[in-house]
Design an enzyme around this catalytic site. Structure first.
Site, PDB file in Angstrom:
ATOM      1  N   ASP A   1       7.381 -38.821  33.347  1.00  0.00           N
ATOM      2  CA  ASP A   1       8.320 -39.898  33.613  1.00  0.00           C
ATOM      3  C   ASP A   1       9.655 -39.481  32.972  1.00  0.00           C
ATOM      4  O   ASP A   1       9.765 -38.461  32.297  1.00  0.00           O
ATOM      5  CB  ASP A   1       7.787 -41.231  33.071  1.00  0.00           C
TER       6      ASP A   1
HETATM    7  C1  GLC Z   1      11.690 -44.700  35.328  1.00  0.00           C
HETATM    8  C2  GLC Z   1      10.343 -45.301  35.616  1.00  0.00           C
HETATM    9  C3  GLC Z   1       9.591 -44.606  36.719  1.00  0.00           C
HETATM   10  C4  GLC Z   1      10.578 -44.031  37.717  1.00  0.00           C
HETATM   11  C5  GLC Z   1      11.338 -42.930  37.007  1.00  0.00           C
HETATM   12  C6  GLC Z   1      12.380 -42.274  37.923  1.00  0.00           C
HETATM   13  O1  GLC Z   1      11.968 -44.764  33.967  1.00  0.00           O
HETATM   14  O2  GLC Z   1       9.441 -45.477  34.548  1.00  0.00           O
HETATM   15  O3  GLC Z   1       8.713 -45.574  37.309  1.00  0.00           O
HETATM   16  O4  GLC Z   1       9.890 -43.504  38.844  1.00  0.00           O
HETATM   17  O5  GLC Z   1      11.962 -43.395  35.819  1.00  0.00           O
HETATM   18  O6  GLC Z   1      13.364 -43.198  38.248  1.00  0.00           O
END
Ligand code: GLC
Length: 746
Positions: A284
């Protein structure tokens, strides 16, 4: 005129060859033979160029992203929003890097791209996998014309705590339903062929267990028994792996003490060894860096080593891999083979997409012509109607006839901020507000904000104005809830009440003694205890996206008879959390459910039951079950029983009923929930019509993780329920007899 406009105009988009596994393997091997170690490491990095936009006519060349792409030190991009952005970066990768390896582009397309659908929690209340698949296919078709190759969806975290703002992205509290709906999203996005020009890859998240953050607090700790993890949280991710999702995203949280991004038990033992997953694992956003905040290490180089060894293939935004892996190889801390395994997965995905055949496959010069087609908006409207849940309708105050003078009052009355969190490329100005939808449906309404969502100095004046306006109305329609800005990531709330002074507004209007109907705009279960008592009608409107107003008006007018059913329990108050349908019986179950059932498991001040339970929803008509029957009272081995029930529309309206199948083990080698959701089916009935619904019961239906951690039924008796929500008492008994393993005559 953009520098690249004419170049993009010249792009062609022929159908791409769908290459098989073996062919791709050979191609990847051949490419990797040419790659330097540094270029292999480069494929493990996803950059998020903050200013990835075209300033004037030239990309900001000083930007690190352009440079890293030129050096082959970037495998993918997060957060590109326009074809021009994608074209510019892809052009650098393909024409200026040594081997011309194309990038892939990821973005959060969560409940629609330009055509915004209801938030996922709302869509789950349709219990309609086919329509969810359709919504995802539409999202893919739009996304695939904006340069996007991968969406970070579906989110299949199981959620029992509505304080967590991300509950809006989930499929609710039940693991079985999340398994089914997660697969539907993937089928829609990937369409069984990633090389199709209208397909995008699906990346399931957040692996694992992110929906169980303590106290519903964002980014918080997750800790549970392995049994609970495997019984309630892992199955939904597993179903997405079985549906061939292109990617899996590691979650921010620790799971049992180890951050998911460096959790080898999750990313390798389970995902690779038990589930045989072949796709890639991505972190993430900066979650690799955050393992230092989790105090797993204070050393950035060790971050790279720990995450790679755990099985993380692709680092989102943080740069530990491209900064330290080469050095770690020199120090014999990391092997080239480990790096090559991850690089192979990323290159394989790019070949599956067809990016080596056409790196510009998703880049079109006029994407607008592919957006918000009439059939897309119709699909969004139909899904929105089916996502709405009717919670209360005393004295048939609904549907509303058009000759009524309606005062539509509340902060959600006129706003077109009705998309909810993770709105993709949706545009607020393209959303139909509640008031516009009502006018579109021929209602004469007087609309007023009544007060702000958040509370402001003007609220007193606004309330007074609304009160005066409502005097001359036949019925008051409240548009209240929580603002869409409080839904989604980083939106945990410690309280679940209507925000600001909305309750004060409702109480003030109540003094007019007119029929009052509440429509709740929310991304989560709120504390609706006042509404449940004091309003005559109550509609859960969620955040429904582009077609909000039209969908609400269609239900309020009776044009569409509401059929949505709750996929998450609504608590009586925040103190009751977590409250969910599949609770264990405890050693002192309360026969009354409290309050005050002394020395039994209950509260002294509120009942154990939620305000509204899983599976609950009303209709403008009524339904009755009868003639429950089982094809047999005992099964063994792979045999199946069939439970049947007649269902009659006993009211005056045609309507849809979503029948639900639950089971309850009367005993088991571990304590099992008082109910377990195991199936559903839709039945459309004319007034007075009766149809029969049937469900097959197999050993899988009855299975549970037993005392030996085997997923199996046991020689037990089970209650088999069929009803319209999780409180149903319609059941029959079924025995399961484990067939003895035939003794071989050695
Ligand atoms: C965010 C979220 C995740 C998302 C990623 C990219 O912090 O936790 O669900 O897909 O970053 O935007």
């Amino acid at each position: 005129m953009n520098l690249f406009q004419d170049k993009i105009k010249q792009l062609s988009h022929p159908p791409l060859p769908k290459r098989g596994k073996e062919e791709i393997k050979v191609l990847v091997d051949q490419l990797m033979d040419k790659m330097t170690l540094r270029e292999k490491i480069g494929q493990l990095y996803q950059a998020a160029p903050e200013d990835a936009h075209i300033e004037g006519l030239h990309f900001d060349d000083s930007h690190a992203t352009a440079q890293s792409i030129k050096e082959g030190l970037c495998g993918s991009i997060l957060g590109i929003h326009t074809p021009e952005n994608a074209y510019q970066l892809q052009k650098i990768a393909v024409e200026e890097s040594r081997l011309g390896i194309p990038l892939f582009f990821g973005l959060d397309i969560i409940h629609g791209c330009r055509t915004t659908f209801p938030i996922n929690l709302a869509m789950s209340c349709s219990f309609d996998p086919e329509r969810i698949e359709e919504a995802s296919r539409i999202a893919a078709k739009e996304s695939a014309h904006t340069g996007i190759n991968l969406t970070f969806s579906p989110m299949v975290d199981v959620v029992r705590d509505p304080r967590w703002g991300r509950v809006m992205e989930s499929n609710g509290e039940d693991s079985y339903l999340s398994r089914i709906l997660g697969r539907a999203y993937i089928r829609g996005y990937q369409q069984g062929d990633l090389s199709d020009n209208t397909s995008i890859g699906a990346c399931v998240k957040h692996f694992a267990g992110y929906g169980a953050v303590e106290a519903g607090r964002e980014y918080n700790t997750v800790d549970m028994s392995d049994r609970h993890l495997r019984m309630y949280h892992l199955p939904a991710y597993k179903s997405c792996v079985d549906e061939d999702c292109a990617g899996v995203m590691a979650s921010f949280n620790v799971i049992n003490g180890v951050p998911a991004s460096c959790n080898r038990y999750l990313l390798t033992d389970i995902l690779r060894n038990e589930w045989q997953y072949k796709g890639f694992v991505i972190s993430d956003y900066t979650s690799t860096f955050e393992i230092m905040n989790h105090k797993i290490t204070t050393d950035k180089k060790e971050v790279a080593k720990l995450c790679l060894h755990a099985g993380l293939d692709h680092e989102m935004v943080s740069t530990h891999y491209i900064t330290y892996l080469e050095e770690l190889v020199k120090e014999n801390e990391v092997s080239v083979q480990t790096i090559e395994k991850s690089c192979r997965r990323i290159l394989t995905f790019k070949y599956q997409l067809g990016l080596f055949d056409n790196p510009y496959k998703n880049i079109y010069d006029d994407p607008e012509q592919y957006m918000r087609l009439p059939e897309y908006r119709k699909a969004a409207l139909e899904m929105a109607k089916r996502s709405i849940v009717l919670l209360k309708n005393d004295n048939q105050v609904l549907p509303l006839s058009r000759d009524k003078k309606i005062a539509l009052i509340g902060p959600a009355a006129k706003t077109n901020h009705v998309v909810g969190g993770w709105g993709g490329l949706g545009r607020i100005e393209e959303c139909i507000s509640f008031s516009t939808g009502m006018e579109n449906h021929g209602y004469q309404i007087a609309a007023h904000e009544g007060c702000s969502f958040e509370g402001s100095d003007n609220d007193g004046r606004l309330m007074e104005e609304a009160y005066q306006l409502a005097q001359d109305s036949d019925v008051i329609l409240l548009a209240i809830g929580e603002p869409d800005s409080l839904t989604g990531e980083a939106s945990s709330r410690s309280a679940l009440g209507l925000t600001g002074r909305q309750l004060e507004l409702a109480e003030k209007l109540k003094k007019l003694n007119k029929p009052m109907i509440g429509v709740i705009f929310t991304g989560r279960p709120l504390d609706l205890s006042w509404c449940a008592v004091h309003l005559d009608g109550l509609i859960l409107g969620w955040y429904l996206g582009n077609e909000t107003g039209n969908a609400l008006a269609s239900v309020i007018s009776g044009e569409y008879n509401p059929s949505g059913r709750l996929t998450i329990s609504f608590p009586r108050n925040v103190g009751q959390i977590p409250v969910y349908y599949n609770q264990l019986p405890t050693g002192r179950p309360s026969s009354t459910g409290g309050p005050g059932d002394l020395f039994k498991s209950c509260y002294t001040d509120i009942p154990n039951s939620p305000l509204y339970p899983f599976g609950y929803g009303l209709s403008y008509t009524t339904f009755a079950y009868s003639n429950l029957s089982l094809s047999t009272d005992c099964i063994t081995g792979e045999e199946e029983a069939v439970i049947s029930a007649d269902i009659t529309n006993t009211g005056n309206y045609p309507g849809k009923i979503i029948s639900q199948l639950f089971i309850e083990a009367l005993s088991f080698s571990v304590s099992r929930p008082v109910k377990e959701f195991k199936g559903f089916c839709h039945t459309d009935l004319e007034a007075g019509e009766t149809k029969t619904v049937q469900f097959a019961i197999t050993r899988d239906t009855l299975s549970y993780l037993n005392i030996n951690n085997e997923m199996t039924p046991e020689n037990r008796t089970y209650k088999i329920y069929v009803g319209s929500d999780s409180t149903t008492k319609n059941y029959l008994l079924l025995k399961y007899e484990l067939s003895e393993v035939p003794k071989t005559n050695l």
